[in-house]
Design a protein around this motif. Structure first.
Motif, short mmCIF file in Angstrom:
data_model
loop_
_atom_site.label_atom_id
_atom_site.label_comp_id
_atom_site.label_asym_id
_atom_site.label_seq_id
_atom_site.Cartn_x
_atom_site.Cartn_y
_atom_site.Cartn_z
N ALA A 262 24.75 71.95 54.45
CA ALA A 262 23.53 72.22 55.22
C ALA A 262 23.87 72.22 56.71
O ALA A 262 24.86 71.64 57.15
CB ALA A 262 22.47 71.17 54.90
N GLY A 263 23.02 72.86 57.49
CA GLY A 263 23.30 73.02 58.91
C GLY A 263 23.49 71.73 59.67
O GLY A 263 24.30 71.66 60.61
N ILE A 264 22.77 70.67 59.28
CA ILE A 264 22.86 69.39 59.96
C ILE A 264 24.25 68.79 59.86
O ILE A 264 24.65 67.97 60.69
CB ILE A 264 21.81 68.41 59.38
CG1 ILE A 264 21.75 67.10 60.18
CG2 ILE A 264 22.07 68.12 57.92
CD1 ILE A 264 21.26 67.24 61.58
N ARG A 265 25.04 69.19 58.86
CA ARG A 265 26.33 68.56 58.60
C ARG A 265 27.47 69.18 59.42
O ARG A 265 28.60 68.70 59.35
CB ARG A 265 26.67 68.64 57.11
CG ARG A 265 25.67 67.87 56.24
CD ARG A 265 25.63 66.40 56.61
NE ARG A 265 24.46 65.73 56.06
CZ ARG A 265 24.09 64.50 56.40
NH1 ARG A 265 24.78 63.83 57.28
NH2 ARG A 265 23.01 63.97 55.86
N PHE A 266 27.20 70.22 60.18
CA PHE A 266 28.22 70.80 61.04
C PHE A 266 28.26 70.07 62.37
O PHE A 266 27.30 69.40 62.76
CB PHE A 266 27.93 72.29 61.27
CG PHE A 266 28.18 73.16 60.06
CD1 PHE A 266 29.40 73.78 59.87
CD2 PHE A 266 27.18 73.34 59.11
CE1 PHE A 266 29.63 74.58 58.76
CE2 PHE A 266 27.39 74.14 58.00
CZ PHE A 266 28.62 74.75 57.83
N LYS A 270 24.29 73.52 62.87
CA LYS A 270 23.96 74.94 62.85
C LYS A 270 22.55 75.11 62.29
O LYS A 270 22.36 75.45 61.12
CB LYS A 270 24.97 75.71 62.00
CG LYS A 270 26.39 75.72 62.55
CD LYS A 270 27.31 76.57 61.67
CE LYS A 270 28.72 76.64 62.25
NZ LYS A 270 29.60 77.51 61.42
N PHE A 271 21.57 74.84 63.13
CA PHE A 271 20.18 75.00 62.69
C PHE A 271 19.79 76.47 62.71
O PHE A 271 20.40 77.29 63.42
CB PHE A 271 19.25 74.19 63.58
CG PHE A 271 19.47 72.71 63.51
CD1 PHE A 271 19.39 72.04 62.30
CD2 PHE A 271 19.78 71.98 64.65
CE1 PHE A 271 19.61 70.66 62.22
CE2 PHE A 271 20.00 70.61 64.58
CZ PHE A 271 19.92 69.95 63.37
N LEU A 272 18.77 76.81 61.93
CA LEU A 272 18.31 78.19 61.85
C LEU A 272 17.60 78.58 63.14
O LEU A 272 16.85 77.79 63.73
CB LEU A 272 17.37 78.36 60.66
CG LEU A 272 18.00 78.14 59.29
CD1 LEU A 272 16.92 78.19 58.20
CD2 LEU A 272 19.09 79.18 59.01
#
Length: 302
Positions: A262-266, A270-272
């Motif tokens: 999910a984006g939070i884990r980068f 990397k949020f939408l």
């Protein structure tokens, strides 16, 4: 069968998709089952009718000429207004390790609920809310319940599955952390998630559900990829566990968890962002595709 709810000519309809391919493929058509089976007003009503109703739908669809091209209808949520959406948190074993907190694998599943308004159908825009720029994606396989279930286990639990669909269990990350033990607000912003494009009925999975693959892509970039072989709590267990404390009804939906990525884990996350396109693909089901737009303040021009 691929069961859908859809809009055409300004009215709501339900039916099935015929022809091969995903939701953007040419050559697929829509059979209006609501017109052919007037005793059932919706996909939910069909599921409430049990196997006999599904058999009628299959018979009505067999050999039928399409009423519309798929491209000419607007897909809605497959279950127009799901009564309840149960969501399972951290259900892939790799995700437990992703938290890097040294915790053991859980003994029981984590569960939260979502409301119907927090989802849109295939092709409809996800909404980055006015209050946050931390809209995130979570690709999942979702179970649609097809029969009333209370305290069921094993094969009896699996027999309660009407079919499967794709879900983007979108999350507004900063709002998830507003309270110590409560993720509800971050999981229920209007139009933050999506379900669709259709429900593929259980008879299309003769080999069972043990090796289904779920993938998420953002603007074509692979972000998530795993299989149900890595679920800590499989479909049978989830239905059995949930049906222990509540009665599952036809049309209820169970989101079975999201893989790592999910984006939070980068780092950085990397949020939408408005303009992004998210695809969730589930083997044997298809591709759920949604763009992202910024929410407009009330009174602002669209």
């Amino acid at each position: 069968m691929k069961l859908i709810s859809y809009l055409h000519g300004g009215a709501s309809h339900w039916g099935c998709v015929i022809g091969d391919g995903d939701s953007n493929s040419d050559g697929q058509g829509v059979v209006d089952l609501g017109r052919r089976l007037p005793a059932f007003a919706s996909v939910s009503a069909l599921l409430e009718g049990g196997e006999a109703a599904l058999a009628q739908a299959r018979q009505a669809a067999e050999g039928a000429a399409p009423d519309h091209a798929l491209a000419d209808v607007r897909l809605a949520l497959p279950i127009a207004r799901p009564r309840r959406v149960f969501c399972i948190g951290v259900n892939y074993a790799h995700r437990n390790a992703e938290y890097k907190d040294g915790s053991d694998l859980p003994k029981y599943p984590s569960i939260f609920m979502r409301v119907a308004e927090s989802f849109v159908g295939h092709g409809e825009p996800l909404q980055q809310p006015l209050e946050s720029q931390q809209l995130d994606y979570e690709g999942e396989i979702a179970i649609v319940i097809g029969r009333r279930a209370r305290r069921v286990k094993g094969d009896e639990a699996l027999a309660c599955i009407a079919g499967l669909t794709c879900m983007n269990e979108g999350t507004v990350r900063d709002w998830v952390h507003h309270a110590k033990f409560n993720v509800t607000q971050g999981k229920n912003f209007n139009a933050s998630g999506a379900i669709g494009p259709w429900i593929v009925t259980a008879d299309e999975f003769p080999q069972g559900y043990g090796a289904l693959r779920v993938q998420t892509r953002v603007n074509g970039e692979p972000r998530q990829d795993d299989t149900t072989a890595h679920l800590m709590f499989d479909f049978s267990y989830l239905i059995g566990y949930l049906s222990t404390f509540t009665t599952l009804e036809p049309g209820d939906i169970i989101a079975t968890g999201t893989p790592t990525g999910a984006g939070i884990r980068f780092d950085p996350p990397k949020f939408l962002q408005p303009g992004d396109v998210v695809e969730v693909e589930v083997s044997g089901v298809g591709v759920l595709r949604n763009g992202v737009r910024a929410e407009q303040a009330e009174g602002a021009a669209a």
